[in-house]
Enzyme design. Structure first.
Site, PDB file in Angstrom:
ATOM      1  CD  GLU A 245       0.500 -20.841 -54.804  1.00 20.52           C
ATOM      2  OE1 GLU A 245       0.659 -21.907 -54.179  1.00 20.52           O
ATOM      3  OE2 GLU A 245       0.172 -20.786 -55.994  1.00 20.52           O
ATOM      4  CB  CYS A 279       4.076 -23.555 -47.956  1.00 23.33           C
ATOM      5  SG  CYS A 279       4.810 -22.986 -49.475  1.00 23.33           S
ATOM      6  CD  GLU A 379       1.847 -24.596 -43.287  1.00 23.23           C
ATOM      7  OE1 GLU A 379       1.158 -23.575 -43.132  1.00 23.23           O
ATOM      8  OE2 GLU A 379       2.410 -24.877 -44.360  1.00 23.23           O
TER       9      GLU A 379
HETATM   10  P1  NAD Z   1       0.440 -14.536 -42.410  1.00 22.75           P
HETATM   11  O1  NAD Z   1      -0.502 -15.220 -43.311  1.00 22.75           O
HETATM   12  O2  NAD Z   1      -0.112 -13.763 -41.260  1.00 22.75           O
HETATM   13  O3  NAD Z   1       1.346 -13.509 -43.256  1.00 22.75           O
HETATM   14  C1  NAD Z   1       1.603 -13.586 -44.645  1.00 22.75           C
HETATM   15  C2  NAD Z   1       1.473 -12.195 -45.273  1.00 22.75           C
HETATM   16  O4  NAD Z   1       0.143 -11.729 -45.104  1.00 22.75           O
HETATM   17  C3  NAD Z   1       2.353 -11.125 -44.623  1.00 22.75           C
HETATM   18  O5  NAD Z   1       2.789 -10.203 -45.599  1.00 22.75           O
HETATM   19  C4  NAD Z   1       1.400 -10.446 -43.663  1.00 22.75           C
HETATM   20  O6  NAD Z   1       1.785  -9.136 -43.353  1.00 22.75           O
HETATM   21  C5  NAD Z   1       0.119 -10.460 -44.468  1.00 22.75           C
HETATM   22  N1  NAD Z   1      -1.108 -10.355 -43.676  1.00 22.75           N
HETATM   23  C6  NAD Z   1      -1.328 -10.749 -42.392  1.00 22.75           C
HETATM   24  N2  NAD Z   1      -2.583 -10.455 -42.008  1.00 22.75           N
HETATM   25  C7  NAD Z   1      -3.186  -9.872 -43.079  1.00 22.75           C
HETATM   26  C8  NAD Z   1      -4.499  -9.360 -43.324  1.00 22.75           C
HETATM   27  N3  NAD Z   1      -5.433  -9.374 -42.373  1.00 22.75           N
HETATM   28  N4  NAD Z   1      -4.761  -8.848 -44.542  1.00 22.75           N
HETATM   29  C9  NAD Z   1      -3.831  -8.836 -45.512  1.00 22.75           C
HETATM   30  N5  NAD Z   1      -2.580  -9.288 -45.344  1.00 22.75           N
HETATM   31  C10 NAD Z   1      -2.252  -9.803 -44.145  1.00 22.75           C
HETATM   32  O7  NAD Z   1       1.472 -15.583 -41.909  1.00 22.75           O
HETATM   33  P2  NAD Z   1       2.418 -15.491 -40.592  1.00 22.75           P
HETATM   34  O8  NAD Z   1       1.702 -14.967 -39.396  1.00 22.75           O
HETATM   35  O9  NAD Z   1       3.612 -14.755 -40.989  1.00 22.75           O
HETATM   36  O10 NAD Z   1       2.688 -17.021 -40.352  1.00 22.75           O
HETATM   37  C11 NAD Z   1       1.728 -17.796 -39.653  1.00 22.75           C
HETATM   38  C12 NAD Z   1       1.641 -19.175 -40.203  1.00 22.75           C
HETATM   39  O11 NAD Z   1       1.296 -19.133 -41.594  1.00 22.75           O
HETATM   40  C13 NAD Z   1       2.921 -19.960 -40.189  1.00 22.75           C
HETATM   41  O12 NAD Z   1       3.170 -20.552 -38.989  1.00 22.75           O
HETATM   42  C14 NAD Z   1       2.692 -20.951 -41.291  1.00 22.75           C
HETATM   43  O13 NAD Z   1       1.951 -22.041 -40.825  1.00 22.75           O
HETATM   44  C15 NAD Z   1       1.874 -20.196 -42.269  1.00 22.75           C
HETATM   45  N6  NAD Z   1       2.675 -19.667 -43.395  1.00 22.75           N
HETATM   46  C16 NAD Z   1       2.570 -20.284 -44.581  1.00 22.75           C
HETATM   47  C17 NAD Z   1       3.309 -19.830 -45.643  1.00 22.75           C
HETATM   48  C18 NAD Z   1       3.230 -20.469 -46.975  1.00 22.75           C
HETATM   49  O14 NAD Z   1       4.106 -20.274 -47.807  1.00 22.75           O
HETATM   50  N7  NAD Z   1       2.218 -21.223 -47.269  1.00 22.75           N
HETATM   51  C19 NAD Z   1       4.167 -18.756 -45.501  1.00 22.75           C
HETATM   52  C20 NAD Z   1       4.247 -18.123 -44.257  1.00 22.75           C
HETATM   53  C21 NAD Z   1       3.479 -18.597 -43.226  1.00 22.75           C
END
Ligand code: NAD
Length: 472
Positions: A245, A279, A379
């Site tokens: 997602e 999102c 986004e």
């Molecule tokens: P992210 O994708 O880095 O984090 C989401 C989850 O993934 C967290 O639990 C994080 O610890 C984990 N994660 C991060 N790197 C990982 C890796 N290499 N392997 C496995 N898991 C990993 O998102 P973020 O840095 O918190 O946010 C950045 C951007 O992402 C936001 O600005 C936004 O645009 C987007 N975002 C989207 C949603 C959504 O619901 N679609 C949610 C949060 C953030």
């Protein structure tokens, strides 16, 4: 705030393998709320081993018993609604009213839905001379973000448990406290040891170890497209199931003749909710040339009601964003919009007056946005609305479909059938017609780069099942 200093593995809170910690801060003022352990690959391995050991018994537990545990989990979450709302307000910065109405209420409703679904779901069907069984996929690695922290946990864990899967959860590092609350509720609900396990930790360490663990059968990830792409690639290489997602840049298409005042008001509210960190937010408003100026005027008036405030105050409608990195990212996008020639109707890149200390961003509306601008394509994940002008319905469709994303959207028309016909041509997973309200049982998920798979309701349950057919 109270926090556990261990991991919830195999039915108990256990010390973390390493000494690392994560500081959880309140984005409204930067104060330290709590620290939680930063798990590593050893913690993940212990949790996956517990989930694997619990799988044979849980996967063969009668659905009625799994439904009963989910019913008990629902009751445990319901009893903690106040605590959930306060925790999300502290670690995410969501206004307390929104935390009650959405961050606490929605996951409780989703959990109740899965208790009911688990009891009634047809895990077996007959096709000709075959008996077809829908069996649990196995051990699930769930990786969740911070923006709707409990909802995103429940939207994965409840259907996984209903299906008969066992789970290891790695929640976002910004919002681990509500994940710990969830683990307490799971424990209270009498879910057997090892069926649900929690490892707090950093994404590139604990998250990556979980996504790459060979004994995880399905990785379900919600978060950024960048990380989702990597997780999808790793899962493809290991030939394991993956559900993603990801991000969105959803269009709110207001067709001529629609109730413009209502469409703009609801559209602005949709973007400002949760400080724009949704999102599925309708971050692009599309208006025809004849109604464009009026829509911009209405949007400016509507956004003026979103005055940044203390999230703990019941009257606050918009709080800070989750952390300083997110604030800088959002204000960078606002500056970029100005540089690219969009017209700032409200807000701007500076912090709102009096809120320089927390992670606040000014609720912002841009007019004169063209489809090629970064603020119309990428986004932002903050309280920023871009208003675009279209010439006719075909132009609106081209603009609406003209991004890499396809998660959600809205269509407004005086004629519902016209709106439905337009929505059918949108390359997106969900569309709200004339303000149709959120349905926690309806499938949710993305077309194009917004993701793979569906969450919620019976489609969400289906993600955690694989099929076997016996020919008789
Ligand atoms: P992210 O994708 O880095 O984090 C989401 C989850 O993934 C967290 O639990 C994080 O610890 C984990 N994660 C991060 N790197 C990982 C890796 N290499 N392997 C496995 N898991 C990993 O998102 P973020 O840095 O918190 O946010 C950045 C951007 O992402 C936001 O600005 C936004 O645009 C987007 N975002 C989207 C949603 C959504 O619901 N679609 C949610 C949060 C953030």
């Amino acid at each position: 705030m109270q926090a556990h200093d261990g991991m919830y593995i195999d039915g108990a809170w256990r010390p973390a393998a390493g000494p690392g910690t994560i500081e959880v801060t309140n984005p409204a003022d930067g104060s330290l709320i709590a620290t939680v352990p930063a798990g590593d690959a050893d913690d993940v391995a212990a949790a996956v081993a517990a989930a694997r050991a619990a799988f044979p018994a849980w996967s063969t537990t009668p659905p009625s018993e799994r439904a009963a545990r989910l019913g008990a989990l629902h009751a445990a979450l319901e009893a903690r609604r106040e605590e959930i709302a306060e925790t999300v307000t502290a670690e995410l910065g969501s206004p307390i009213g929104f935390s009650h109405a959405v961050h606490a209420a929605v996951p409780v409703a989703v959990c109740a839905g899965y208790a009911e679904l688990a009891a009634g779901y047809a895990f077996e069907e007959k096709i000709g001379n075959s008996r077809v069984f829908h069996e649990p996929v196995g051990v699930v690695g769930a990786i969740t973000p911070w923006n709707y922290p409990l909802h995103q946990i429940v939207a994965k864990v409840a259907p996984a448990l209903a299906a008969g899967c066992t789970v290891v959860l790695k929640p976002a590092e910004d919002t681990p406290l509500v994940a710990q609350l969830f683990a307490e509720a799971v424990h209270e609900a009498g879910v057997p040891a090892g069926v649900f396990n929690l490892v707090t930790g950093l994404g590139p360490v604990a998250g990556q170890a979980l996504a790459e663990h060979e004994d995880v059968d399905l990785v379900s990830f919600t978060g950024s497209t960048a990380v989702g792409r990597r997780i999808g690639a790793a899962a493809g290489g290991a030939v394991k199931n993956v559900a993603l997602e990801l991000g969105g840049k959803s269009a709110n298409v207001i067709l001529p003749g629609a109730d413009l005042a209502r469409a703009v008001k609801v559209g602005v509210a949709n973007v400002m909710a949760n400080s724009g960190q949704t999102c599925s937010a309708w971050t692009r408003m599309l208006v025809d040339a004849a109604h464009y100026d009026e829509a911009v005027r209405l949007a400016a008036a509507a956004v003026a009601k979103y005055v940044p405030g203390d999230p703990a105050d019941e009257k606050t409608r918009v709080g800070p964003v989750v952390n300083a990195k997110q604030r800088d990212r959002v204000s960078g996008y606002i500056a970029r919009g100005v540089e690219d020639g969009a017209e700032l109707v409200a807000g701007g890149p500076d912090a709102p007056e009096g809120f320089e200390r927390g992670c606040y961003v000014r609720p912002t509306v841009f007019a004169g946005v063209t489809p090629d601008m970064a603020i119309a394509q990428e986004e932002i994940f903050g309280p920023v609305l871009s208003i675009l002008k279209y010439e006719d319905a075909e132009d609106a469709l081209r603009i609406a479909n003209g991004t890499v994303y396809g998660l959600a959207g809205a269509v407004w028309s005086e004629d519902e059938e016209e709106a439905v016909a337009f929505a059918r041509r949108l390359e997106t997973g969900q569309v709200d017609i004339n303000g149709g309200r959120f349905n926690p049982m309806a499938p949710f998920g993305g077309y194009k780069q917004s993701g793979v798979g569906r969450e919620l309701g019976k489609y969400g349950l289906g993600e955690y099942l694989q099929t076997k057919s016996l020919q008789l």
